[in-house]
Scaffold this motif. Structure first.
Motif, PDB file in Angstrom:
ATOM      1  N   GLU A  82       0.838  -1.203   0.000  1.00 49.49           N
ATOM      2  CA  GLU A  82       0.000   0.000   0.000  1.00 49.49           C
ATOM      3  C   GLU A  82       0.874   1.256   0.000  1.00 49.49           C
ATOM      4  OE1 GLU A  82      -2.740   2.216   3.332  1.00 49.49           O
ATOM      5  OE2 GLU A  82      -3.004   0.038   3.110  1.00 49.49           O
ATOM      6  N   LEU A  83       1.904   1.247   0.848  1.00 46.13           N
ATOM      7  CA  LEU A  83       2.786   2.400   0.944  1.00 46.13           C
ATOM      8  C   LEU A  83       3.651   2.544  -0.313  1.00 46.13           C
ATOM      9  CD1 LEU A  83       3.722   4.750   2.656  1.00 46.13           C
ATOM     10  CD2 LEU A  83       5.299   3.209   3.847  1.00 46.13           C
ATOM     11  N   ASP A  84       4.099   1.423  -0.836  1.00 50.15           N
ATOM     12  CA  ASP A  84       4.912   1.442  -2.058  1.00 50.15           C
ATOM     13  C   ASP A  84       4.133   2.070  -3.223  1.00 50.15           C
ATOM     14  OD1 ASP A  84       7.255   0.698  -3.661  1.00 50.15           O
ATOM     15  OD2 ASP A  84       5.951  -0.826  -4.550  1.00 50.15           O
ATOM     16  N   LYS A  85       2.886   1.663  -3.376  1.00 55.06           N
ATOM     17  CA  LYS A  85       2.049   2.209  -4.453  1.00 55.06           C
ATOM     18  C   LYS A  85       1.808   3.704  -4.268  1.00 55.06           C
ATOM     19  CE  LYS A  85      -0.407  -2.118  -5.462  1.00 55.06           C
ATOM     20  NZ  LYS A  85      -1.714  -2.829  -5.400  1.00 55.06           N
ATOM     21  N   ALA A  86       1.563   4.108  -3.013  1.00 59.15           N
ATOM     22  CA  ALA A  86       1.309   5.523  -2.738  1.00 59.15           C
ATOM     23  C   ALA A  86       2.553   6.366  -3.027  1.00 59.15           C
ATOM     24  CB  ALA A  86       0.879   5.711  -1.290  1.00 59.15           C
ATOM     25  N   ALA A  87       3.724   5.857  -2.663  1.00 58.87           N
ATOM     26  CA  ALA A  87       4.962   6.589  -2.909  1.00 58.87           C
ATOM     27  C   ALA A  87       5.226   6.728  -4.407  1.00 58.87           C
ATOM     28  CB  ALA A  87       6.132   5.896  -2.224  1.00 58.87           C
ATOM     29  N   LYS A  88       5.003   5.661  -5.155  1.00 52.94           N
ATOM     30  CA  LYS A  88       5.208   5.712  -6.601  1.00 52.94           C
ATOM     31  C   LYS A  88       4.205   6.651  -7.267  1.00 52.94           C
ATOM     32  CE  LYS A  88       7.355   1.154  -6.968  1.00 52.94           C
ATOM     33  NZ  LYS A  88       7.162  -0.284  -7.300  1.00 52.94           N
ATOM     34  N   ALA A  89       2.974   6.642  -6.768  1.00 59.23           N
ATOM     35  CA  ALA A  89       1.950   7.525  -7.337  1.00 59.23           C
ATOM     36  C   ALA A  89       2.302   8.993  -7.129  1.00 59.23           C
ATOM     37  CB  ALA A  89       0.593   7.220  -6.713  1.00 59.23           C
ATOM     38  N   ASN A  90       3.035   9.279  -6.041  1.00 53.04           N
ATOM     39  CA  ASN A  90       3.424  10.659  -5.757  1.00 53.04           C
ATOM     40  C   ASN A  90       4.870  10.961  -6.163  1.00 53.04           C
ATOM     41  OD1 ASN A  90       1.115  12.053  -4.139  1.00 53.04           O
ATOM     42  ND2 ASN A  90       1.227   9.985  -3.267  1.00 53.04           N
ATOM     43  N   ASN A  91       5.505   9.970  -6.825  1.00 51.69           N
ATOM     44  CA  ASN A  91       6.848  10.138  -7.396  1.00 51.69           C
ATOM     45  C   ASN A  91       7.904  10.491  -6.348  1.00 51.69           C
ATOM     46  OD1 ASN A  91       8.519  10.018  -9.715  1.00 51.69           O
ATOM     47  ND2 ASN A  91       8.558  12.257  -9.837  1.00 51.69           N
ATOM     48  N   VAL A  92       7.825   9.820  -5.186  1.00 53.40           N
ATOM     49  CA  VAL A  92       8.802  10.058  -4.121  1.00 53.40           C
ATOM     50  C   VAL A  92       9.260   8.722  -3.540  1.00 53.40           C
ATOM     51  CG1 VAL A  92       7.916  12.329  -3.476  1.00 53.40           C
ATOM     52  CG2 VAL A  92       6.989  10.281  -2.371  1.00 53.40           C
ATOM     53  N   ALA A  93      10.403   8.764  -2.853  1.00 50.85           N
ATOM     54  CA  ALA A  93      10.929   7.577  -2.174  1.00 50.85           C
ATOM     55  C   ALA A  93      10.671   7.664  -0.677  1.00 50.85           C
ATOM     56  CB  ALA A  93      12.421   7.438  -2.440  1.00 50.85           C
ATOM     57  N   VAL A  94      10.490   6.491  -0.063  1.00 46.45           N
ATOM     58  CA  VAL A  94      10.301   6.377   1.386  1.00 46.45           C
ATOM     59  C   VAL A  94      11.303   5.353   1.897  1.00 46.45           C
ATOM     60  CG1 VAL A  94       8.737   5.673   3.232  1.00 46.45           C
ATOM     61  CG2 VAL A  94       7.859   6.969   1.278  1.00 46.45           C
ATOM     62  N   LEU A  95      12.001   5.673   2.984  1.00 47.24           N
ATOM     63  CA  LEU A  95      13.026   4.782   3.520  1.00 47.24           C
ATOM     64  C   LEU A  95      12.935   4.703   5.034  1.00 47.24           C
ATOM     65  CD1 LEU A  95      15.739   3.154   3.107  1.00 47.24           C
ATOM     66  CD2 LEU A  95      16.914   5.340   3.505  1.00 47.24           C
ATOM     67  N   GLY A  96      12.995   3.474   5.560  1.00 46.39           N
ATOM     68  CA  GLY A  96      13.142   3.259   6.991  1.00 46.39           C
ATOM     69  C   GLY A  96      14.579   2.864   7.272  1.00 46.39           C
ATOM     70  N   THR A  97      15.233   3.555   8.185  1.00 52.09           N
ATOM     71  CA  THR A  97      16.633   3.249   8.472  1.00 52.09           C
ATOM     72  C   THR A  97      16.954   3.556   9.928  1.00 52.09           C
ATOM     73  OG1 THR A  97      18.902   3.474   7.640  1.00 52.09           O
ATOM     74  CG2 THR A  97      17.599   5.501   7.832  1.00 52.09           C
ATOM     75  N   GLY A  98      18.198   3.359  10.287  1.00 54.57           N
ATOM     76  CA  GLY A  98      18.674   3.558  11.643  1.00 54.57           C
ATOM     77  C   GLY A  98      19.956   2.764  11.796  1.00 54.57           C
ATOM     78  N   ILE A  99      20.468   2.724  13.002  1.00 44.59           N
ATOM     79  CA  ILE A  99      21.678   1.933  13.199  1.00 44.59           C
ATOM     80  C   ILE A  99      21.330   0.456  13.307  1.00 44.59           C
ATOM     81  CG2 ILE A  99      21.720   2.180  15.724  1.00 44.59           C
ATOM     82  CD1 ILE A  99      24.720   2.067  13.274  1.00 44.59           C
ATOM     83  N   ASN A 100      20.148   0.168  13.893  1.00 44.21           N
ATOM     84  CA  ASN A 100      19.767  -1.235  14.084  1.00 44.21           C
ATOM     85  C   ASN A 100      18.278  -1.311  14.414  1.00 44.21           C
ATOM     86  OD1 ASN A 100      20.008  -4.030  14.524  1.00 44.21           O
ATOM     87  ND2 ASN A 100      20.313  -3.720  16.710  1.00 44.21           N
ATOM     88  N   PRO A 101      17.430  -1.675  13.442  1.00 42.57           N
ATOM     89  CA  PRO A 101      17.760  -2.114  12.085  1.00 42.57           C
ATOM     90  C   PRO A 101      18.151  -0.948  11.183  1.00 42.57           C
ATOM     91  CG  PRO A 101      15.400  -1.998  12.335  1.00 42.57           C
ATOM     92  CD  PRO A 101      15.968  -1.717  13.703  1.00 42.57           C
ATOM     93  N   GLY A 102      18.703  -1.291  10.028  1.00 40.24           N
ATOM     94  CA  GLY A 102      19.081  -0.288   9.055  1.00 40.24           C
ATOM     95  C   GLY A 102      20.536  -0.354   8.654  1.00 40.24           C
ATOM     96  N   PHE A 103      21.396  -0.857   9.564  1.00 37.20           N
ATOM     97  CA  PHE A 103      22.814  -0.901   9.210  1.00 37.20           C
ATOM     98  C   PHE A 103      23.567  -2.060   9.858  1.00 37.20           C
ATOM     99  CE2 PHE A 103      27.294   0.408   9.639  1.00 37.20           C
ATOM    100  CZ  PHE A 103      27.601   0.550   8.291  1.00 37.20           C
ATOM    101  N   LEU A 104      23.789  -2.006  11.167  1.00 40.19           N
ATOM    102  CA  LEU A 104      24.743  -2.916  11.798  1.00 40.19           C
ATOM    103  C   LEU A 104      24.396  -4.393  11.658  1.00 40.19           C
ATOM    104  CD1 LEU A 104      25.813  -1.151  15.118  1.00 40.19           C
ATOM    105  CD2 LEU A 104      27.262  -1.773  13.194  1.00 40.19           C
ATOM    106  N   MET A 105      23.119  -4.743  11.783  1.00 38.12           N
ATOM    107  CA  MET A 105      22.744  -6.152  11.804  1.00 38.12           C
ATOM    108  C   MET A 105      22.084  -6.612  10.512  1.00 38.12           C
ATOM    109  SD  MET A 105      21.544  -6.687  15.787  1.00 38.12           S
ATOM    110  CE  MET A 105      22.128  -8.382  15.929  1.00 38.12           C
ATOM    111  N   ASP A 106      22.088  -5.763   9.478  1.00 39.29           N
ATOM    112  CA  ASP A 106      21.483  -6.183   8.207  1.00 39.29           C
ATOM    113  C   ASP A 106      22.230  -5.654   6.992  1.00 39.29           C
ATOM    114  OD1 ASP A 106      20.466  -3.490   8.569  1.00 39.29           O
ATOM    115  OD2 ASP A 106      18.678  -4.332   9.493  1.00 39.29           O
TER     116      ASP A 106
END
Length: 331
Positions: free
Chosen positions: A119-143
């Motif tokens: 649902e979120l992926d479709k909404a982001a594409k419809a509005n021509n923008v990117a959405v990202l969830g990140t951080g140190i963990n999750p988002g980097f150190l353990m993945d």
């Protein structure tokens, strides 16, 4: 480089720290702030944080912000779960503004919550923008980091990541989040209620699995208290001997009954050694250990800020750290 203008939504301790970090950069600037807390609405940033702007007033909505200026991106630091974050993000991206969020479940929601992810992926594409969830963990150190390490491997048979932290040096909300000071009965009650855990371990396992092209049969996530062997009193958080000094959480991803991915997260007040370690069995085998560990509070703020430039150069849609241009520091 052109200065990036951001709106920060969520001005709790994490949002304030991010604002302070941004203040020291020349490549990015906080031009607006939003929070639902009535006690914060109308205040200037310099009233809630050190060395912050006296020109930025905290408003109650992104719509109010847009009456004055449109930011290049939003940094969203509010909640940890998909159910609550998706409506917030959809409200933002409806205005054509990309989002970087510290929401843990957003880091890789495709397996755990495919309906909301799509649902979120479709909404982001419809509005021509990117959405990202990140951080140190999750988002980097353990993945993202262990997945990147496998880029030099001919084959990989297993991945194990361990993150041990002495929580004595972390924020009080984090110490309480890991159950420090609770009796074992209280710890179990919160564990059963699902409110005492490191959010994102399952998402990290699924991220690694997808990155390596592994189809996981199942994922487990087990939580247990680490029992204090002595009394502690740290930054107002008291721990009695025999109570929980923190949490040990072990997640595993299985293929054909064998654990191919293992993530160990342990955070306690008084932990003997802080470190982050990645062990990859394969050809070549890799073992990398960060002595002293990575400061989670500093690193979470930094990677969130650094990821903004990456999403501005990313394809529209719901993205992960594997999908965006490489995130790096920019002064």
């Amino acid at each position: 480089m052109q200065e990036i203008k951001v709106c920060q939504i969520g001005m709790g301790p994490l949002g304030i720290k991010i604002a302070e970090f941004i203040e020291s950069r020349s490549s990015i600037k906080t031009i607006a702030a939003v929070d639902k807390n009535p006690a914060l609405i109308g205040k200037k940033l310099n009233e809630i944080g050190d060395n912050l702007s006296s020109n930025v007033e905290i408003m109650e909505s992104i719509a109010k912000v847009l009456q004055n200026d449109k930011p290049n991106a939003v940094i969203l630091t509010t909640v940890s779960d998909m159910e609550r974050i998706v409506p917030q993000i959809k409200e933002i991206i409806a205005h054509g503004i990309p989002v970087v969020s510290t929401c843990e479940e957003l880091s890789y929601p495709w397996e755990s919550n495919p309906t909301l992810a799509n649902e979120l992926d479709k909404a982001a594409k419809a509005n021509n923008v990117a959405v990202l969830g990140t951080g140190i963990n999750p988002g980097f150190l353990m993945d993202a980091l262990p997945s990147f390490f496998t880029g030099i491997c001919q084959d990989v048979t297993s991945v194990k990541v361990s993150r041990f932290q002495n929580a004595s040096f972390r924020r009080v909300p984090f110490q309480k989040k890991i159950g420090a000071g609770l009796s074992l009965d209280e710890f179990d009650q919160r564990k059963q209620a699902g409110i005492l855990r490191h959010v994102g371990l399952t998402e990290s396992i699924q991220f690694i699995g997808r990155s390596l092209g592994w189809k996981l049969d199942r994922v487990t996530d087990e939580i247990s208290p680490v029992v204090a062997k002595q009394d502690y009193n740290n930054n107002g958080v008291s721990v009695k001997k025999g109570n929980a000094t923190g949490v040990c959480q072990i997640g595993k991803g299985f293929i054909n009954g064998s654990a191919k991915i293992e993530l160990v997260f342990q955070a306690t007040i008084g932990e003997n050694e802080s470190y982050d370690e990645v062990v990859i069995e394969g050809s070549p085998g890799i073992k990398s250990k960060i002595q002293g560990g990575v400061n989670g509070d500093v690193a979470t703020c930094a990677i969130t800020i650094n990821a903004v430039r990456s999403i501005l150069g990313s394809n529209p849609g719901l993205r992960t750290m594997a999908d965006v241009p490489m995130v790096s520091f920019t002064a």
